[in-house]
Design a protein around this motif. Structure first.
Motif, PDB file in Angstrom:
ATOM      1  N   HIS A  57     -23.315  69.408 -38.798  1.00  0.00           N
ATOM      2  CA  HIS A  57     -23.110  68.041 -39.274  1.00  0.00           C
ATOM      3  C   HIS A  57     -21.677  67.910 -39.785  1.00  0.00           C
ATOM      4  CE1 HIS A  57     -24.602  64.163 -40.793  1.00  0.00           C
ATOM      5  NE2 HIS A  57     -23.779  64.354 -41.818  1.00  0.00           N
ATOM      6  N   GLY A  59     -18.795  58.211 -42.752  1.00  0.00           N
ATOM      7  CA  GLY A  59     -19.880  58.963 -43.356  1.00  0.00           C
ATOM      8  C   GLY A  59     -19.505  59.474 -44.734  1.00  0.00           C
ATOM      9  N   SER A  83     -23.044  59.714 -39.718  1.00  0.00           N
ATOM     10  CA  SER A  83     -23.876  60.085 -40.850  1.00  0.00           C
ATOM     11  C   SER A  83     -24.359  58.845 -41.609  1.00  0.00           C
ATOM     12  CB  SER A  83     -23.114  61.055 -41.756  1.00  0.00           C
ATOM     13  OG  SER A  83     -23.951  61.647 -42.714  1.00  0.00           O
TER      14      SER A  83
END
Length: 322
Positions: A279, A84, A159
């Motif tokens: 996140h 990500g 992500s």
């Protein structure tokens, strides 16, 4: 041990200072590298770690292969992992601990891809690099030298890496055993969750997605499924999927929606929601201990479909893989 508050204060200070200025992208890289070094535990040791390049039409793609102790000497299952970082930052190094934990927990090879990043290389450079590596593995080019079985491949990432993994799983659905989507970015048309909550008040997600739109999407049609795999209508026949979402993540709703859409089309889905996690928490296991255990859950899932053999329990693996 760092507290979540210390981590949040440190992250917020660096985030606000950088303000996603394209001219400071190397500072962003360096700050994220320092953050992961400071707030993440190192991953388990490997039998071997190999760096090499996969040849591509426009450029070679750097990759890193993790081979755990106990991996088969003959060619075996491999997870192609896409890191990500919003398509603009992070690398093999910043996400190494995640790859190491999955490789060790599943006792299988993990091939991590160092794809090109925006703003220097906007869309579609990153997806092209990732697809180049997948096609190379599917062709059997990595079988003899690296033990990558083209008939036992899976793909996954977190992500932005989850975004590209979802698209490639759609395109190569008949060739893959599993897909791993960790708090995936599933669409690039809307920058705010449909039901904003207190966790969205600082608007970190909005600012990050706006930057991605300006410097990665860069005028391309964000409705294309290569940019927004959430919009794919034909989901039948996709490989089994592990989907992770987080309650403190602006991407939480789109990840859940995609998991539901796949289930409605008959895809085997394991959906895991961490209500209190933000996140990117998998990179910061010193602050969020679940950053060390979730990869083991992923490992059990992927091993189930990559090997089709009984696997160790999470408790057994936790004593070995962290």
């Amino acid at each position: 041990m760092f507290s979540p508050k210390e981590f949040a204060d440190n992250f917020r200070e660096r985030f606000e200072r950088l303000k996603f200025d394209p001219d400071k992208i190397y500072s962003i890289h360096n700050n994220i590298r320092r953050l992961t070094n400071q707030f993440d535990h190192p991953g388990p040791k490997m039998q071997d770690i190999l760096d090499f390049n996969v040849p591509g039409e426009s450029c070679d793609v750097p990759v890193r292969l993790y081979i755990p102790f106990g991996a088969e000497d003959v060619a075996g299952p491999t997870l192609i992992y896409l890191h990500g970082g919003g398509f603009v930052t992070c690398s093999i190094e910043s996400h190494e601990a995640i790859a190491l934990r999955i490789a060790n927990g599943a006792n299988m090879r993990v091939l991590s891809v160092d794809y090109r990043l925006a703003p220097e290389y906007p869309y579609p450079a990153g997806p092209i690099d990732c697809e180049t590596v997948l096609k190379w593995a599917l062709s059997g080019s990595g079988k003899d030298a690296y033990g990558i079985d083209p008939a036992a491949l899976s793909i996954g990432g977190d992500s932005a890496g989850g975004n590209m993994s979802a698209y490639l799983a759609q395109k190569y659905r008949n060739d893959l055993h599993a897909q791993i989507l960790l708090y995936p970015l599933m669409q690039l048309t809307d920058f705010k969750p449909p039901k904003p909550g207190p966790q969205d008040w600082l608007q970190f997600g909005f600012m990050a997605l706006k930057f991605i739109n300006e410097h990665y999407v860069a005028g391309a049609n964000a409705n294309e499924t290569r940019l927004s795999p959430l919009f794919e209508k034909n989901l039948r026949g996709l490989p089994p999927a592990y989907v992770l979402t987080c309650g403190l993540d602006p991407l939480r709703d789109e990840g859940k929606l995609y998991a539901d859409n796949m289930s409605c089309h008959g895809v085997k889905v394991k959906y895991h929601h961490e209500k209190a996690m933000p996140h990117g928490f998998l990179n910061f296991s010193r602050v969020f201990p679940k950053g060390r255990t979730i990869p083991l859950d992923v490992a059990e899932f992927i091993r189930t479909y990559a090997f089709n053999t009984p696997v160790k329990s999470i408790t057994e693996m936790a004593g070995e893989a962290v």
